[in-house]
Write a protein that holds these residues in place. Structure first.
Motif, PDB file in Angstrom:
ATOM      1  N   LEU A  56       0.784  -1.238   0.000  1.00 19.81           N
ATOM      2  CA  LEU A  56       0.000   0.000   0.000  1.00 19.81           C
ATOM      3  C   LEU A  56       0.813   1.285   0.000  1.00 19.81           C
ATOM      4  O   LEU A  56       0.256   2.353  -0.258  1.00 19.81           O
ATOM      5  N   VAL A  71      -1.317   4.883  -1.430  1.00 19.52           N
ATOM      6  CA  VAL A  71      -2.117   5.583  -0.417  1.00 19.52           C
ATOM      7  C   VAL A  71      -2.889   6.736  -1.037  1.00 19.52           C
ATOM      8  O   VAL A  71      -4.073   6.923  -0.763  1.00 19.52           O
ATOM      9  N   SER A 125      -7.935   4.891   3.831  1.00 23.49           N
ATOM     10  CA  SER A 125      -6.939   3.845   4.100  1.00 23.49           C
ATOM     11  C   SER A 125      -6.615   3.761   5.586  1.00 23.49           C
ATOM     12  O   SER A 125      -6.509   2.660   6.147  1.00 23.49           O
ATOM     13  N   THR A 138      -1.235  -1.383   7.174  1.00 21.09           N
ATOM     14  CA  THR A 138      -1.953  -0.356   6.424  1.00 21.09           C
ATOM     15  C   THR A 138      -1.819   0.995   7.107  1.00 21.09           C
ATOM     16  O   THR A 138      -1.525   2.008   6.458  1.00 21.09           O
TER      17      THR A 138
END
Length: 132
Positions: free
Chosen positions: A61, A65, A73, A110
């Motif tokens: 990720l 982003v 996110s 994340t």
């Protein structure tokens, strides 16, 4: 995160929450070994799965982003982390604990990716990183 110059604390908070994977690792491995009957090697393997899921989410990720949106996110990561770690803490079944730990690791990774991208986008990323 936010483009306002003074909005550093939310970024630091998300970064701290993202680091839950590494903060919780000794506790999780100890609980798996002492309370759920796994050998130290098996408990360490579960801890490795936690860190691998966190790192995998972060790597996957980090460059995306902005495409997904930092707020969405970050919220997704925080919900995954709270759900996964909460589930792992409340259950006594080893497979469910492993599942919760991996989901929590995905959430931590994340959140860390969002915070790292937000830190890099700041006008003075070194100062923001030091503050964190």
């Amino acid at each position: 995160m936010s483009s306002r110059p003074g909005a550093v604390w939310p970024l630091v908070a998300v970064f701290t929450a993202g680091y839950l994977a590494s903060y919780l690792l000794p506790t999780i491995v100890g609980r798996l070994s002492a309370q759920l009957g796994l050998s130290p090697a098996q408990a360490g393997l579960v801890g490795s799965a936690l860190l691998l899921s966190s790192a995998g989410a972060g790597f996957a990720l980090a460059g995306r982003v902005e495409r997904f949106g930092p707020r969405a996110s970050a919220r997704t990561g925080l919900v995954l982390a709270a759900t996964g770690y909460g589930f792992a803490a409340l259950t006594g079944s080893v497979p469910l604990v492993v599942l919760g730990v991996v989901v929590g690791g995905l959430g931590s990774g994340t959140a860390t990716a969002v915070a790292a991208a937000g830190t890099a986008a700041r006008p003075d990323p070194h100062r923001t990183s030091s503050l964190g």
